[in-house]
Design an enzyme around this catalytic site. Structure first.
Site, PDB file in Angstrom:
ATOM      1  N   CYS A 154       0.833  -1.212   0.000  1.00 15.68           N
ATOM      2  CA  CYS A 154       0.000   0.000   0.000  1.00 15.68           C
ATOM      3  C   CYS A 154       0.861   1.253   0.000  1.00 15.68           C
ATOM      4  O   CYS A 154       0.540   2.246  -0.664  1.00 15.68           O
ATOM      5  CB  CYS A 154      -0.907   0.039   1.229  1.00 15.68           C
ATOM      6  SG  CYS A 154      -1.898  -1.430   1.400  1.00 15.68           S
ATOM      7  N   ARG A 189      -7.656  -4.299  -3.145  1.00 14.81           N
ATOM      8  CA  ARG A 189      -7.174  -3.135  -3.899  1.00 14.81           C
ATOM      9  C   ARG A 189      -8.164  -2.852  -5.040  1.00 14.81           C
ATOM     10  O   ARG A 189      -8.014  -3.380  -6.133  1.00 14.81           O
ATOM     11  CB  ARG A 189      -5.781  -3.411  -4.468  1.00 14.81           C
ATOM     12  CG  ARG A 189      -4.787  -3.752  -3.415  1.00 14.81           C
ATOM     13  CD  ARG A 189      -3.397  -3.991  -3.941  1.00 14.81           C
ATOM     14  NE  ARG A 189      -2.611  -4.627  -2.889  1.00 14.81           N
ATOM     15  CZ  ARG A 189      -2.141  -3.998  -1.825  1.00 14.81           C
ATOM     16  NH1 ARG A 189      -2.350  -2.705  -1.688  1.00 14.81           N
ATOM     17  NH2 ARG A 189      -1.465  -4.636  -0.899  1.00 14.81           N
TER      18      ARG A 189
END
Lengths: 226, 77
Positions: free
Chosen positions: A52, A129
């Site tokens: 991330c 995601r």
């Protein structure tokens, strides 16, 4: 483990769900506050996690390119706003790169549920995601899902925005591997490195610095595959 | 919803006071004009203006925001 309620997921062509949320840049009301703008809404599993972090730095580096295309980036995870702020400050301290877009603090998972960002088969607690490209009429124009283990190609998301805007402007469609200008998206040696799974104990975190990895911080270390 | 521009006791934040001052000086502004003058993202400007409007510091006429009497008292103008 708490049971995750799976709700119906919005699809391409649907109006984007409305919501209000707190972000690192104050409260937002969607879509009202983004009227007339494109929005790329993307979720990430958690703050202070390595993949991330690389994605957020990637989005930050290309933020100006998104802005040129009248696109507002909006991040999201189920962490608190305080966690988001601490993470953004950590990234700035370690890399010098500022996160110039808001990150939604979706602690109760309300927004994630509205957009179908929780996929229990992948994780019952973290958002996958997901990327939602939303046009100025608040309509969902594209959706991309990636699993927790694979970081997204931010340039591809920019290319997707270009393709959608070009299709709208000229009433055309774009072929495979289309790009608006014959520019080369060059990749460097850096792009070949992989992420070492983050430590899960304090002891492991301390040992991480002695290992032969390239670390930005204890939770973000890369290595070359031999 | 946690607020960003107005504290729980109803007072505008320091940043909100600057925004009110700007709107006072320019004799009314649209969200786009505020964004252009301050360099802040449009979504953030819209959010701040809405919050100040709901707290009674601003009124809106044809897309432009103006100070209310309550805001003028706060700014002492």
């Amino acid at each position: 483990m708490e049971e995750v309620k799976v709700v119906s997921m919005p699809r391409i062509g649907d109006p984007a769900p409305s919501f209000q949320a707190m972000t690192t840049m104050g409260p937002i009301k969607f879509p009202d506050d983004f009227k007339g703008q494109w929005v790329v809404l993307f979720s990430h599993p958690a703050d202070f996690t390595p993949v991330c972090s690389t994605e957020f730095l990637g989005f930050a580096k290309l933020n100006q390119e998104f802005q040129k295309r009248n696109v507002q980036l909006v991040g999201l995870s189920v962490d608190s706003v305080f966690s988001h702020i601490a993470w953004a400050m950590n990234l700035k301290e370690k890399t010098g790169i500022e996160i110039p877009f808001p990150i939604i603090a979706d602690s109760d998972g309300k927004v994630a549920s509205l957009f179908g960002m929780l996929h229990p088969g992948e994780s019952s607690t973290f958002t996958v995601r997901a990327v939602f490209v939303i046009d100025p009429n608040a309509r969902i124009r594209a959706i991309i899902y990636y699993p927790l283990s694979a970081g997204r190609n931010i340039r591809e998301i920019l290319r997707l925005v270009d393709a959608l805007q070009t299709a709208d402007k000229y009433s055309v469609a774009t072929p495979a591997d289309w790009v608006p200008t014959p520019q080369t998206w060059e990749f460097s040696e850096e792009n070949t490195k992989v992420i070492v799974p983050p430590p899960t104990t304090y002891e492991e975190a301390m040992e991480r610095f002695k290992a032969n990895y390239e670390c930005i911080d204890w939770y973000l270390c890369k290595k070359k595959l031999s | 919803m946690k607020q960003g521009c107005v504290s729980p006791d109803g007072k505008p934040s320091e940043r909100a006071m600057k925004l009110l001052q700007l709107i006072h000086e320019k004799k009314g502004l649209t969200p786009e004009e505020v964004a252009s003058l301050t360099g802040r993202p449009l979504f953030q400007v819209r959010s701040s203006l809405r919050e100040l409007y709901e707290a009674g510091f601003l009124e809106e006429k044809e897309g432009k925001y103006f100070l209310t009497e309550k805001a003028q008292e706060f700014l002492k103008v």
